[in-house]
Design a protein around this motif. Structure first.
Motif, PDB file in Angstrom:
ATOM      1  N   LEU A  28      -3.266 -38.223 -18.283  1.00  0.00           N
ATOM      2  CA  LEU A  28      -2.440 -37.352 -19.095  1.00  0.00           C
ATOM      3  C   LEU A  28      -2.026 -36.018 -18.098  1.00  0.00           C
ATOM      4  O   LEU A  28      -1.229 -35.618 -17.884  1.00  0.00           O
ATOM      5  CB  LEU A  28      -3.016 -36.712 -20.253  1.00  0.00           C
ATOM      6  N   LEU A  29      -3.064 -35.606 -17.241  1.00  0.00           N
ATOM      7  CA  LEU A  29      -3.058 -34.574 -16.628  1.00  0.00           C
ATOM      8  C   LEU A  29      -2.010 -34.557 -15.226  1.00  0.00           C
ATOM      9  O   LEU A  29      -1.121 -33.731 -14.978  1.00  0.00           O
ATOM     10  CB  LEU A  29      -4.331 -34.079 -15.867  1.00  0.00           C
ATOM     11  N   HIS A  30      -1.951 -35.967 -14.676  1.00  0.00           N
ATOM     12  CA  HIS A  30      -1.199 -36.591 -13.867  1.00  0.00           C
ATOM     13  C   HIS A  30       0.181 -36.624 -13.911  1.00  0.00           C
ATOM     14  O   HIS A  30       1.185 -36.231 -13.485  1.00  0.00           O
ATOM     15  CB  HIS A  30      -1.857 -37.575 -13.207  1.00  0.00           C
ATOM     16  N   GLN A  31       0.454 -36.870 -15.449  1.00  0.00           N
ATOM     17  CA  GLN A  31       1.814 -36.964 -15.995  1.00  0.00           C
ATOM     18  C   GLN A  31       2.464 -35.770 -16.330  1.00  0.00           C
ATOM     19  O   GLN A  31       3.592 -35.649 -15.898  1.00  0.00           O
ATOM     20  CB  GLN A  31       1.690 -38.046 -17.264  1.00  0.00           C
ATOM     21  N   LYS A  32       1.414 -34.784 -16.539  1.00  0.00           N
ATOM     22  CA  LYS A  32       1.908 -33.689 -16.837  1.00  0.00           C
ATOM     23  C   LYS A  32       2.380 -32.672 -15.716  1.00  0.00           C
ATOM     24  O   LYS A  32       3.673 -32.061 -15.596  1.00  0.00           O
ATOM     25  CB  LYS A  32       0.782 -32.706 -17.568  1.00  0.00           C
ATOM     26  N   LEU A  33       1.692 -32.994 -14.372  1.00  0.00           N
ATOM     27  CA  LEU A  33       1.832 -32.291 -13.358  1.00  0.00           C
ATOM     28  C   LEU A  33       3.192 -32.875 -12.586  1.00  0.00           C
ATOM     29  O   LEU A  33       3.756 -32.064 -11.988  1.00  0.00           O
ATOM     30  CB  LEU A  33       0.797 -32.272 -12.429  1.00  0.00           C
ATOM     31  N   TYR A  38       8.955 -32.044 -11.244  1.00  0.00           N
ATOM     32  CA  TYR A  38      10.524 -32.570 -11.246  1.00  0.00           C
ATOM     33  C   TYR A  38      11.183 -31.658 -12.158  1.00  0.00           C
ATOM     34  O   TYR A  38      12.465 -31.492 -12.225  1.00  0.00           O
ATOM     35  CB  TYR A  38      10.581 -33.956 -11.644  1.00  0.00           C
ATOM     36  N   GLN A  39      10.625 -30.955 -13.123  1.00  0.00           N
ATOM     37  CA  GLN A  39      11.400 -30.081 -14.149  1.00  0.00           C
ATOM     38  C   GLN A  39      12.154 -29.107 -13.435  1.00  0.00           C
ATOM     39  O   GLN A  39      13.134 -28.681 -13.635  1.00  0.00           O
ATOM     40  CB  GLN A  39      10.469 -29.538 -15.201  1.00  0.00           C
ATOM     41  N   GLN A  40      11.505 -28.539 -12.192  1.00  0.00           N
ATOM     42  CA  GLN A  40      12.214 -27.382 -11.466  1.00  0.00           C
ATOM     43  C   GLN A  40      13.507 -27.774 -10.777  1.00  0.00           C
ATOM     44  O   GLN A  40      14.315 -26.892 -10.361  1.00  0.00           O
ATOM     45  CB  GLN A  40      11.040 -26.830 -10.557  1.00  0.00           C
ATOM     46  N   TYR A  41      13.518 -29.300 -10.698  1.00  0.00           N
ATOM     47  CA  TYR A  41      14.672 -29.509 -10.047  1.00  0.00           C
ATOM     48  C   TYR A  41      15.868 -29.924 -11.024  1.00  0.00           C
ATOM     49  O   TYR A  41      16.934 -30.335 -10.554  1.00  0.00           O
ATOM     50  CB  TYR A  41      14.644 -30.765  -9.173  1.00  0.00           C
ATOM     51  N   GLY A  63       0.598 -21.458 -29.528  1.00  0.00           N
ATOM     52  CA  GLY A  63      -0.070 -21.476 -28.142  1.00  0.00           C
ATOM     53  C   GLY A  63      -1.045 -22.460 -28.024  1.00  0.00           C
ATOM     54  O   GLY A  63      -2.245 -22.386 -27.423  1.00  0.00           O
ATOM     55  N   GLU A  64      -1.088 -23.681 -28.853  1.00  0.00           N
ATOM     56  CA  GLU A  64      -2.124 -24.689 -28.811  1.00  0.00           C
ATOM     57  C   GLU A  64      -1.759 -26.027 -28.160  1.00  0.00           C
ATOM     58  O   GLU A  64      -2.575 -27.029 -28.235  1.00  0.00           O
ATOM     59  CB  GLU A  64      -2.587 -24.802 -30.429  1.00  0.00           C
ATOM     60  N   CYS A  65      -0.626 -26.188 -27.891  1.00  0.00           N
ATOM     61  CA  CYS A  65      -0.058 -27.425 -27.382  1.00  0.00           C
ATOM     62  C   CYS A  65      -0.566 -27.642 -25.927  1.00  0.00           C
ATOM     63  O   CYS A  65      -0.399 -26.814 -24.897  1.00  0.00           O
ATOM     64  CB  CYS A  65       1.682 -27.429 -26.943  1.00  0.00           C
ATOM     65  N   GLN A  66      -1.253 -28.698 -25.702  1.00  0.00           N
ATOM     66  CA  GLN A  66      -2.006 -29.149 -24.480  1.00  0.00           C
ATOM     67  C   GLN A  66      -1.201 -30.193 -23.731  1.00  0.00           C
ATOM     68  O   GLN A  66      -1.490 -30.483 -22.746  1.00  0.00           O
ATOM     69  CB  GLN A  66      -3.351 -29.495 -24.748  1.00  0.00           C
ATOM     70  N   PHE A  67       0.077 -30.646 -24.198  1.00  0.00           N
ATOM     71  CA  PHE A  67       0.914 -31.523 -23.649  1.00  0.00           C
ATOM     72  C   PHE A  67       1.794 -31.050 -22.415  1.00  0.00           C
ATOM     73  O   PHE A  67       2.147 -31.665 -21.537  1.00  0.00           O
ATOM     74  CB  PHE A  67       1.577 -32.400 -24.499  1.00  0.00           C
ATOM     75  N   GLY A  68       2.179 -29.641 -22.594  1.00  0.00           N
ATOM     76  CA  GLY A  68       2.801 -28.966 -21.728  1.00  0.00           C
ATOM     77  C   GLY A  68       4.286 -29.729 -21.744  1.00  0.00           C
ATOM     78  O   GLY A  68       4.835 -30.036 -22.654  1.00  0.00           O
ATOM     79  N   SER A  69       4.812 -29.991 -20.565  1.00  0.00           N
ATOM     80  CA  SER A  69       6.162 -30.559 -20.081  1.00  0.00           C
ATOM     81  C   SER A  69       6.338 -32.000 -20.609  1.00  0.00           C
ATOM     82  O   SER A  69       7.450 -32.315 -20.824  1.00  0.00           O
ATOM     83  CB  SER A  69       6.647 -30.228 -18.909  1.00  0.00           C
ATOM     84  N   ILE A  70       5.259 -32.818 -20.824  1.00  0.00           N
ATOM     85  CA  ILE A  70       5.356 -34.149 -21.557  1.00  0.00           C
ATOM     86  C   ILE A  70       5.013 -34.169 -22.903  1.00  0.00           C
ATOM     87  O   ILE A  70       5.292 -35.339 -23.581  1.00  0.00           O
ATOM     88  CB  ILE A  70       4.081 -34.960 -20.869  1.00  0.00           C
ATOM     89  N   CYS A  71       5.311 -33.151 -23.648  1.00  0.00           N
ATOM     90  CA  CYS A  71       5.088 -33.136 -24.924  1.00  0.00           C
ATOM     91  C   CYS A  71       6.612 -33.739 -25.720  1.00  0.00           C
ATOM     92  O   CYS A  71       7.774 -33.468 -24.930  1.00  0.00           O
ATOM     93  CB  CYS A  71       5.112 -31.612 -25.682  1.00  0.00           C
ATOM     94  N   ARG A  72       6.663 -34.272 -26.701  1.00  0.00           N
ATOM     95  CA  ARG A  72       7.948 -35.010 -27.118  1.00  0.00           C
ATOM     96  C   ARG A  72       8.628 -33.942 -27.930  1.00  0.00           C
ATOM     97  O   ARG A  72       9.565 -34.237 -28.484  1.00  0.00           O
ATOM     98  CB  ARG A  72       7.494 -36.393 -27.798  1.00  0.00           C
ATOM     99  N   PHE A  73       8.177 -32.840 -28.066  1.00  0.00           N
ATOM    100  CA  PHE A  73       8.653 -31.756 -28.819  1.00  0.00           C
ATOM    101  C   PHE A  73       9.217 -30.598 -27.775  1.00  0.00           C
ATOM    102  O   PHE A  73       8.817 -30.773 -27.031  1.00  0.00           O
ATOM    103  CB  PHE A  73       7.886 -31.206 -29.954  1.00  0.00           C
TER     104      PHE A  73
END
Length: 172
Positions: A28-33, A38-41, A63-73
Protein backbone atom coordinates in the motif's frame (compact mmCIF):
# COMPACT_ATOMS: atom_id res chain seq x y z
CA UNK A 1 26.26 -9.91 0.48
CA UNK A 2 24.10 -10.44 -2.62
CA UNK A 3 22.38 -8.05 -4.94
CA UNK A 4 20.29 -5.24 -3.55
CA UNK A 5 17.23 -3.48 -4.97
CA UNK A 6 16.61 0.19 -4.25
CA UNK A 7 13.07 1.56 -4.64
CA UNK A 8 13.32 5.20 -5.76
CA UNK A 9 9.75 5.99 -4.70
CA UNK A 10 10.01 4.64 -1.15
CA UNK A 11 13.75 5.27 -0.73
CA UNK A 12 14.19 1.75 0.62
CA UNK A 13 16.80 -0.88 -0.13
CA UNK A 14 16.04 -4.59 0.02
CA UNK A 15 17.38 -7.95 -1.12
CA UNK A 16 16.84 -8.27 -4.85
CA UNK A 17 14.86 -11.49 -4.94
CA UNK A 18 11.79 -11.49 -7.19
CA UNK A 19 9.43 -12.45 -4.37
CA UNK A 20 10.56 -9.63 -2.06
CA UNK A 21 10.47 -7.00 -4.82
CA UNK A 22 7.04 -8.17 -5.98
CA UNK A 23 5.68 -8.05 -2.43
CA UNK A 24 7.12 -4.57 -1.94
CA UNK A 25 5.62 -3.29 -5.21
CA UNK A 26 2.17 -4.60 -4.21
CA UNK A 27 2.35 -2.84 -0.86
CA UNK A 28 0.00 0.00 0.00
CA UNK A 29 2.75 2.46 0.90
CA UNK A 30 4.64 1.84 -2.36
CA UNK A 31 1.51 2.25 -4.50
CA UNK A 32 0.59 5.43 -2.65
CA UNK A 33 4.05 6.96 -3.18
CA UNK A 34 4.12 5.99 -6.88
CA UNK A 35 0.68 7.53 -7.40
CA UNK A 36 1.69 10.74 -5.61
CA UNK A 37 4.85 10.96 -7.73
CA UNK A 38 2.97 10.72 -11.02
CA UNK A 39 0.11 12.94 -9.82
CA UNK A 40 2.38 15.99 -10.03
CA UNK A 41 2.86 15.45 -13.78
CA UNK A 42 -0.84 15.18 -14.68
CA UNK A 43 -2.47 17.97 -16.62
CA UNK A 44 -5.52 19.69 -15.08
CA UNK A 45 -7.85 18.15 -17.71
CA UNK A 46 -6.91 14.62 -16.63
CA UNK A 47 -7.21 15.41 -12.92
CA UNK A 48 -10.63 17.00 -13.44
CA UNK A 49 -11.84 14.05 -15.50
CA UNK A 50 -10.67 11.51 -12.89
CA UNK A 51 -11.85 13.41 -9.82
CA UNK A 52 -15.24 14.45 -11.15
CA UNK A 53 -16.24 10.79 -11.55
CA UNK A 54 -15.43 10.01 -7.90
CA UNK A 55 -17.59 10.58 -4.84
CA UNK A 56 -16.14 12.73 -2.04
CA UNK A 57 -14.14 10.82 0.60
CA UNK A 58 -15.84 11.14 3.97
CA UNK A 59 -12.75 9.95 5.82
CA UNK A 60 -10.60 12.59 4.12
CA UNK A 61 -13.03 15.30 5.24
CA UNK A 62 -12.51 14.14 8.83
CA UNK A 63 -8.73 13.85 8.31
CA UNK A 64 -8.70 10.07 8.75
CA UNK A 65 -8.08 8.72 5.21
CA UNK A 66 -4.88 6.69 5.11
CA UNK A 67 -5.07 5.82 1.41
CA UNK A 68 -4.01 9.24 0.14
CA UNK A 69 -3.82 9.48 -3.64
CA UNK A 70 -4.79 5.82 -4.20
CA UNK A 71 -8.13 6.29 -2.48
CA UNK A 72 -11.04 5.43 -4.74
CA UNK A 73 -12.90 8.49 -3.46
CA UNK A 74 -12.10 12.10 -4.30
CA UNK A 75 -9.88 14.15 -2.01
CA UNK A 76 -10.73 17.42 -3.75
CA UNK A 77 -13.08 19.96 -2.21
CA UNK A 78 -15.85 21.41 -4.41
CA UNK A 79 -13.98 24.75 -4.54
CA UNK A 80 -10.87 23.01 -5.83
CA UNK A 81 -12.87 21.16 -8.50
CA UNK A 82 -14.47 24.46 -9.54
CA UNK A 83 -11.02 26.04 -9.81
CA UNK A 84 -9.86 23.12 -11.99
CA UNK A 85 -12.91 23.61 -14.23
CA UNK A 86 -12.04 27.28 -14.66
CA UNK A 87 -8.42 26.43 -15.52
CA UNK A 88 -9.50 23.86 -18.11
CA UNK A 89 -12.05 26.29 -19.59
CA UNK A 90 -9.46 29.06 -19.89
CA UNK A 91 -7.02 26.66 -21.59
CA UNK A 92 -9.67 25.62 -24.09
CA UNK A 93 -10.53 29.25 -24.78
CA UNK A 94 -6.88 30.08 -25.45
CA UNK A 95 -6.65 27.17 -27.89
CA UNK A 96 -9.78 28.18 -29.79
CA UNK A 97 -9.10 31.93 -29.74
CA UNK A 98 -8.16 32.82 -33.35
CA UNK A 99 -6.83 36.23 -32.33
CA UNK A 100 -4.00 34.75 -30.28
CA UNK A 101 -0.88 34.77 -32.51
CA UNK A 102 1.46 31.82 -32.47
CA UNK A 103 4.99 32.06 -31.10
CA UNK A 104 6.43 31.86 -34.62
CA UNK A 105 4.26 34.78 -35.77
CA UNK A 106 5.36 36.88 -32.83
CA UNK A 107 9.02 36.05 -33.49
CA UNK A 108 8.76 36.95 -37.19
CA UNK A 109 7.00 40.20 -36.35
CA UNK A 110 9.71 41.09 -33.82
CA UNK A 111 12.47 40.36 -36.33
CA UNK A 112 10.89 42.50 -39.05
CA UNK A 113 10.32 45.39 -36.63
CA UNK A 114 13.89 45.09 -35.40
CA UNK A 115 15.34 45.13 -38.91
CA UNK A 116 13.20 47.96 -40.31
CA UNK A 117 12.90 50.32 -37.35
CA UNK A 118 16.01 52.28 -36.40
CA UNK A 119 16.44 52.46 -32.67
CA UNK A 120 17.97 55.07 -30.45
CA UNK A 121 20.69 52.62 -29.46
CA UNK A 122 22.05 52.34 -33.03
CA UNK A 123 24.96 54.59 -32.10
CA UNK A 124 26.03 51.87 -29.68
CA UNK A 125 25.76 49.03 -32.21
CA UNK A 126 27.00 50.62 -35.46
CA UNK A 127 30.55 51.83 -36.10
CA UNK A 128 32.20 53.14 -39.27
CA UNK A 129 35.81 52.60 -40.22
CA UNK A 130 38.01 55.01 -42.28
CA UNK A 131 37.10 53.20 -45.52
CA UNK A 132 33.41 53.98 -44.94
CA UNK A 133 32.43 50.41 -44.15
CA UNK A 134 29.70 49.93 -41.61
CA UNK A 135 30.03 47.32 -38.88
CA UNK A 136 26.90 46.33 -36.99
CA UNK A 137 27.30 44.52 -33.69
CA UNK A 138 24.61 42.24 -32.26
CA UNK A 139 25.05 43.83 -28.82
CA UNK A 140 24.69 47.31 -27.42
CA UNK A 141 27.21 49.22 -25.39
CA UNK A 142 26.06 50.38 -21.99
CA UNK A 143 26.75 54.11 -21.54
CA UNK A 144 27.06 53.56 -17.79
CA UNK A 145 30.49 52.00 -18.35
CA UNK A 146 31.89 55.39 -19.41
CA UNK A 147 31.54 56.68 -15.84
CA UNK A 148 33.88 54.00 -14.43
CA UNK A 149 37.06 55.44 -15.94
CA UNK A 150 39.60 52.91 -17.21
CA UNK A 151 38.08 49.59 -18.12
CA UNK A 152 39.60 46.28 -19.23
CA UNK A 153 39.76 45.88 -23.03
CA UNK A 154 36.97 43.31 -23.06
CA UNK A 155 34.49 45.85 -21.61
CA UNK A 156 35.63 49.03 -23.38
CA UNK A 157 33.79 50.48 -26.36
CA UNK A 158 35.16 49.15 -29.65
CA UNK A 159 37.44 51.70 -31.32
CA UNK A 160 38.64 50.70 -34.78
CA UNK A 161 41.69 53.00 -34.68
CA UNK A 162 43.16 50.82 -31.91
CA UNK A 163 43.19 47.86 -34.29
CA UNK A 164 45.03 49.52 -37.17
CA UNK A 165 48.48 49.68 -35.54
CA UNK A 166 48.19 46.61 -33.35
CA UNK A 167 50.54 43.65 -33.57
CA UNK A 168 49.04 40.26 -34.21
CA UNK A 169 50.91 37.51 -32.39
CA UNK A 170 50.56 33.91 -33.39
CA UNK A 171 48.94 31.73 -30.78
CA UNK A 172 49.42 28.06 -30.36
Amino acid sequence: MGKRYHCEYCDKTMVATPAIVKTHNKGLLHQKLVQEHYQQYKVPETILEEESMKKPCSRFMRGECQFGSICRFSHYFPEQLQMLKEIVASKKQKQTNPFQPSLEDLYKKLQTEKSTKPSESDSNTIIYDKNGLTHIFPWTYNELFESYGTLPPSVRRVNLEEFYNSEVNEWG
